[in-house]
Design an enzyme around this catalytic site. Structure first.
Site, short mmCIF file in Angstrom:
data_model
loop_
_atom_site.label_atom_id
_atom_site.label_comp_id
_atom_site.label_asym_id
_atom_site.label_seq_id
_atom_site.Cartn_x
_atom_site.Cartn_y
_atom_site.Cartn_z
N LYS A 201 -69.31 -56.99 -39.50
CA LYS A 201 -68.03 -57.63 -39.77
C LYS A 201 -68.04 -58.12 -41.20
CE LYS A 201 -64.95 -61.30 -38.37
NZ LYS A 201 -64.61 -62.29 -37.33
N LYS A 224 -65.46 -67.13 -45.91
CA LYS A 224 -66.46 -66.89 -44.86
C LYS A 224 -67.64 -66.05 -45.38
CE LYS A 224 -63.12 -67.48 -41.08
NZ LYS A 224 -62.70 -67.04 -39.72
N LYS A 255 -65.79 -53.63 -38.53
CA LYS A 255 -64.51 -54.32 -38.76
C LYS A 255 -64.43 -54.81 -40.20
CE LYS A 255 -62.23 -58.52 -37.39
NZ LYS A 255 -62.48 -59.85 -36.95
N TYR A 320 -53.40 -53.26 -32.92
CA TYR A 320 -52.13 -53.89 -32.54
C TYR A 320 -51.08 -52.82 -32.27
CZ TYR A 320 -54.65 -57.85 -34.37
OH TYR A 320 -55.63 -58.78 -34.59
#
Ligand code: PBG
Length: 330
Positions: A201, A224, A255, A320
């Site tokens: 990630k 992050k 991801k 999505y």
């Protein structure tokens, strides 16, 4: 191996008609390749449009059953849930993540009631529950603490599993958490709960709309980068995957998606394990913005991008666009 050359070989020959293109197609996308991420909000009969994700709505728990039945009817095997925790329940220690009656747990149960045959995947990370928007506990300098966070994540995963989650998906990037979660699930007798590790990630610019959707964007202090990966690194992704597999992950995730197809291919070739991709919020928003600007055909772009994930080696994709994609294939 010798091959014929032009004109004996004409690669356009097999492309000349639809039946032949069907016959020679190397990669087939089906609705069963899809995981549909849903955002959950508090309240009743609430459908809240997410501004940065046109066409995506947060749904209150009472509306999830309808979404689950829609997924089932479309042949989508699994839903991924993301709660927009009410602001007043967000604390520095993210303790709402451990509440067996939190929004996430109520959402899991309502889906299992409405469509017991649909898989439910839950995110294990603290960002929808913390007042600072980070995925873990922070020290006085804002550094996200690895081992202290892990203790909370283990509790969070157990609470989700008890509520009925089929796949817990740690998306926090703490070191060692897959092993600890696996051990805790074994001890709790939840031996068939899968772990899909968000192994590779990246600290990405493509998560912005998601953070709006779960309400952590405005709260996030800093970035992050001390836990999510540097987009420049590939070798490190393989080390992350190796660790998560050794610790007991059933499948691994890369991801974001499209900018990282090379990582998907590397992981698949090196480890020969199920690999999933997350076509993230920013990727969805880019397609929708291009469609709104009149420069892309939405349906063609959806099917092409999803097929690219399969070609790269994915077993499935979180997107999505899942319901639209499934409709197109139906
Ligand atoms: C949080 C989490 C994020 C996404 C999934 N789980 C955001 C982040 O790490 O900041 C992003 C998904 C998306 O952008 O669609 N642990």
């Amino acid at each position: 191996m010798t091959h014929a050359a032009y004109p004996a070989l004409r690669l356009r020959r097999t492309r000349a008609s639809a039946w032949s293109r069907d016959l020679y197609r190397e990669t087939v996308l089906t609705p069963s390749d899809l995981i549909w991420p849903l955002f959950v909000t508090d309240g009743m009969s609430a459908r809240e449009p997410v501004g940065s994700l046109p066409g995506v709505e947060r749904l209150s728990v009472d509306l999830l059953g309808e979404a689950a039945r829609r997924a089932r009817d479309l042949g989508i095997p699994c839903l991924a849930l993301f709660p927009n925790t009410p602001r007043e329940l967000r604390t520095d220690d993210g303790r709402e993540a451990l509440n067996p009656d939190n929004l996430m747990c109520r959402a899991i149960k309502s889906i299992k009631d409405a469509a017991p045959d649909i898989g439910v995947l839950t995110d294990v990370a603290l960002d929808p529950y913390t007042a600072h928007g980070h995925d873990g506990l922070v020290d006085e300098h804002g550094y996200v603490l690895n081992d202290a966070t892990m203790e909370v994540l283990v509790g969070q995963a157990l609470v989700q599993a008890e509520a009925g989650a089929d796949i817990v998906a740690p998306s926090d990037m703490m070191d060692g958490r897959v092993g600890r979660i696996r051990q805790a699930l074994e001890q709790a007798g939840r031996i068939n709960v899968q772990i899909m590790a968000y192994s590779a990630k990246y600290a990405s610019a493509f998560y912005g709309p998601f953070r709006d959707a779960v309400g952590s964007g405005g709260l996030l202090k800093g970035d992050k980068k001390t836990y999510q990966m540097d987009p420049a690194n590939a070798e490190e992704a393989l080390r992350e995957v190796a660790l998560d597999l050794a610790e007991g992950a059933d499948s691994v995730m890369v991801k974001p998606g499209l900018p990282y197809l090379d990582i998907i291919r590397l992981v698949k070739q090196r480890f020969e394990v199920p690999v999933f991709a997350y076509q993230v919020s920013g990727e969805y928003a880019m397609i929708e913005a291009a469609v709104a600007a009149g420069v892309l055909d939405r349906d063609a772009a959806i099917l092409e991008t999803l097929t690219a994930f399969k070609r790269a080696g994915c077993s499935g994709v979180l997107s999505y666009h899942a319901p639209r994609a499934a409709e197109l294939m139906g």
